[in-house]
Design an enzyme around this catalytic site. Structure first.
Site, PDB file in Angstrom:
ATOM      1  N   ASP A 101       0.970  -1.184   0.039  1.00 34.03           N
ATOM      2  CA  ASP A 101       0.023   0.029   0.046  1.00 34.03           C
ATOM      3  C   ASP A 101       0.674   1.114   0.015  1.00 34.03           C
ATOM      4  O   ASP A 101       1.451   1.561   1.026  1.00 34.03           O
ATOM      5  CB  ASP A 101      -0.985  -0.164   1.225  1.00 34.03           C
ATOM      6  CG  ASP A 101      -1.617   1.130   1.429  1.00 34.03           C
ATOM      7  OD1 ASP A 101      -1.459   1.992   0.695  1.00 34.03           O
ATOM      8  OD2 ASP A 101      -2.410   1.474   2.452  1.00 34.03           O
ATOM      9  N   LYS A 126       2.737  11.289  -3.295  1.00 34.99           N
ATOM     10  CA  LYS A 126       1.665  10.618  -4.128  1.00 34.99           C
ATOM     11  C   LYS A 126       0.471  11.732  -4.883  1.00 34.99           C
ATOM     12  O   LYS A 126       0.147  11.288  -6.080  1.00 34.99           O
ATOM     13  CB  LYS A 126       0.745   9.671  -3.084  1.00 34.99           C
ATOM     14  CG  LYS A 126      -0.170   8.757  -3.820  1.00 34.99           C
ATOM     15  CD  LYS A 126      -0.791   7.787  -3.015  1.00 34.99           C
ATOM     16  CE  LYS A 126      -1.570   6.951  -3.593  1.00 34.99           C
ATOM     17  NZ  LYS A 126      -2.229   6.193  -2.387  1.00 34.99           N
ATOM     18  N   GLU A 177      -7.306   0.538  -4.495  1.00 30.56           N
ATOM     19  CA  GLU A 177      -7.178   0.319  -3.168  1.00 30.56           C
ATOM     20  C   GLU A 177      -8.586  -0.103  -2.268  1.00 30.56           C
ATOM     21  O   GLU A 177      -8.732  -1.069  -1.604  1.00 30.56           O
ATOM     22  CB  GLU A 177      -6.854   1.899  -2.400  1.00 30.56           C
ATOM     23  CG  GLU A 177      -5.249   2.135  -2.735  1.00 30.56           C
ATOM     24  CD  GLU A 177      -5.093   3.736  -2.591  1.00 30.56           C
ATOM     25  OE1 GLU A 177      -6.130   4.450  -2.035  1.00 30.56           O
ATOM     26  OE2 GLU A 177      -4.128   4.125  -2.922  1.00 30.56           O
ATOM     27  N   ASP A 194     -12.822   5.802   2.827  1.00 29.12           N
ATOM     28  CA  ASP A 194     -11.164   5.781   3.344  1.00 29.12           C
ATOM     29  C   ASP A 194     -10.782   7.114   3.936  1.00 29.12           C
ATOM     30  O   ASP A 194     -10.751   8.070   2.785  1.00 29.12           O
ATOM     31  CB  ASP A 194     -10.648   5.286   1.903  1.00 29.12           C
ATOM     32  CG  ASP A 194      -9.222   5.231   2.106  1.00 29.12           C
ATOM     33  OD1 ASP A 194      -8.550   5.897   3.089  1.00 29.12           O
ATOM     34  OD2 ASP A 194      -8.377   4.738   1.322  1.00 29.12           O
TER      35      ASP A 194
END
Ligand code: ADP
Ligand code: MG
Length: 494
Positions: free
Chosen positions: A18, A80, A181, A203
């Site tokens: 991850d 990211k 994800e 999330d």
């Protein structure tokens, strides 16, 4: 006593990663169950922060985060957000106060570059440092590492996926698959073997909120809709508490405290927030401006009230995602909690109220995505075709047409892997070149979509307009990565 004996013939073990905005995790399947491996920080979570020191020194993780206030331009956090984006992207400069390298050409503008103390690095290289660190930790614990499954947000476009894969390659990993994800979270819960249905994945990470509605239909996970807020997460909770901490330290609203003090207040705030997950009240001691120290006390009720507006924002994004998917909350078969910030009890209660059901939360929300990646890596490595996992394209892929419109070659939500082709022709007499502009997105006009690539097919023999037959082939593999090929059919030029 059990001894870990080094076996040179130990088979390489597949891993799942991850690669998070705030934290990254590496996991693998041991005795049929996913477990997180220990990172160089001695914990499962590795802060996704890279510090570039002098003489080529690179530090990753908590030690790098400690440099953030001291050497802000040499310390890259949340890389990211920059992956697969160009300097030509208007949002990029607002994403961080880094020192960017000004692009000298349109081509150079396609990727972001950071100047870290005189050294120039790209987001792919920064991400590769994080992956390299995780790979090294995995090798220490597993002896030999096989391929890796790396997760990406469901809304990542082709350029962001390509860049993630490049980072894996640069780190020396064999990237078996890029996995969404939310799909990974569903896999960790074993939903694929339990039931078909409609699931929401909520999330809430450090700095991003993503909500995804997933449909599971006989082993195919389809992303029905995605939504969220790319600037909302646990860090915002920290900032709200930090304002109180600063006030207690003696800094008023009009003061601009030095960065070290703000850093100190944020660290204290995070401690308070984490403590409030398990206790009804938390107290920290902080230095007072001008000498001495003071206590900052916060109880859960006050914290819950403080974060109310943040939760309302997640609620609005969830309602929009439901609306986009054309479903009511009552139609859901399950809700999954992902992300460290969903540990906060008030967040859980809010999700319960919002969707009208108890969310799935037995699996650690920080680790659930990495677990799913490990499960997928294990399935792929063992060539188990019992579970054939497929996904869908998050955004439509097409080619710009003459008038600036878009010819959709592959519509969004097409199950991948997939191939398709579209035929075009020349619009002018004796036209010998044909420019193909590949775009991704749902907007009507090509200029409003994400530009992925431009290339020109040259050497078409002179013909009257409309005679040439240009076939453009699109192929999207199981990672969601696109390859485009163009052929002029009357001559075979490719
Ligand atoms: P990302 O997906 O962005 O990498 P994570 O899922 O790792 O992020 O979530 C990080 C966030 O979770 C941080 O804001 C962190 O403070 C928060 N968090 C982690 N543990 C707890 C806890 N016990 N209580 C409250 N918040 C937590
Ligand atoms: Mg995450």
């Amino acid at each position: 006593m059990l001894l870990d004996i080094f076996d040179p013939k130990a088979p390489p073990k597949p891993i799942g990663i991850d690669l998070g905005t705030t934290n990254s995790i590496v996991a693998h399947v041991r005795d049929g169950r996913p477990v997180a491996l220990t990172t160089c920080d001695g914990t499962a979570l590795l802060p996704s922060v890279v510090y570039y020191g002098d003489h080529g020194a690179v530090v990753v993780g908590a030690a790098a985060r400690a440099y953030a206030t001291r050497a802000p331009t040499r310390t890259i956090a949340s890389v990211k957000r920059f992956v697969g984006r160009g300097m030509d992207d208007p949002q990029v400069r607002q994403l961080g106060t880094y020192r960017f390298v000004e692009p000298e050409s349109a081509e150079a503008a396609r990727t972001v570059r950071f100047d870290v103390g005189g050294r120039v690095v790209s987001p792919v290289e920064v991400s590769a440092e994080i992956l390299r660190s995780l790979k090294r930790s995995a090798e220490e614990q597993l002896q030999a590492v096989g391929g890796a499954v790396v997760t990406v947000p469901a809304y990542f476009d082709d350029a962001q996926r390509q860049a993630t894969r490049d980072a894996g390659r640069l780190a020396g990993l064999e990237v078996l698959r890029l996995l969404n994800e939310p799909t990974a979270a569903a896999l960790a819960y074993g939903l694929q073997s339990r039931q078909n249905g409609l699931f929401a994945v909520y999330d809430l990470g450090g700095g991003t909120f993503d909500v995804t509605l997933l449909v599971l239909d006989d082993g195919v996970f389809q992303v029905r809709s995605t939504g969220g807020d790319s600037a909302l997460g646990g860090d915002d909770m920290d900032r709200l508490i930090a304002d109180r901490v600063l006030a207690a330290m003696g800094f008023g609203a009009g003061d601009a405290p030095p960065p070290e003090i703000v850093g100190l207040a944020l660290d204290g705030a995070r401690q308070v927030k984490h403590a409030l997950t398990d206790a009804a009240e938390a107290v920290i001691e902080v230095p007072r401006r001008g000498g001495g120290s003071t206590e900052v006390r916060l109880d859960r009720a006050a914290f819950d009230e403080l974060i109310g507006p943040l939760l309302e924002r997640t609620g609005r994004a969830c309602r929009r995602a439901l609306r986009d998917a054309g479903v009511e909350a009552a139609a859901l078969d399950g809700v999954i909690l992902v992300g460290g910030a969903t540990r906060v009890p008030r967040v859980r209660a809010y999700v319960r109220e919002l969707f009208g059901r108890e969310p799935l939360s037995d699996i650690d929300p920080d680790l659930v995505v990495a677990y799913g990646a490990a499960v997928q890596a294990d399935l792929l490595a063992n060539q188990s075709d019992a579970v054939l996992l497929l996904d869908v394209l998050p955004l439509s892929l097409g080619v710009e047409t003459m008038g600036g419109g878009v010819d959709r070659v592959l519509p969004r939500n097409t199950t991948i892997p997939v191939g398709a082709k579209s035929v075009f022709t020349t619009f002018a007499d004796d036209q010998t070149g044909f420019e193909i502009h590949v775009v991704q997105g749902e907007r009507e006009l090509a200029k409003d979509c994400r530009s992925l690539a431009r290339f020109t097919l040259r050497g078409i023999p002179p013909m009257p307009a409309g005679m040439a037959r240009l076939e453009v082939h699109f192929a999207v593999d199981e990672n969601g990565l696109l390859r485009v090929r163009a052929v002029e059919l009357t001559t075979g030029i490719e």
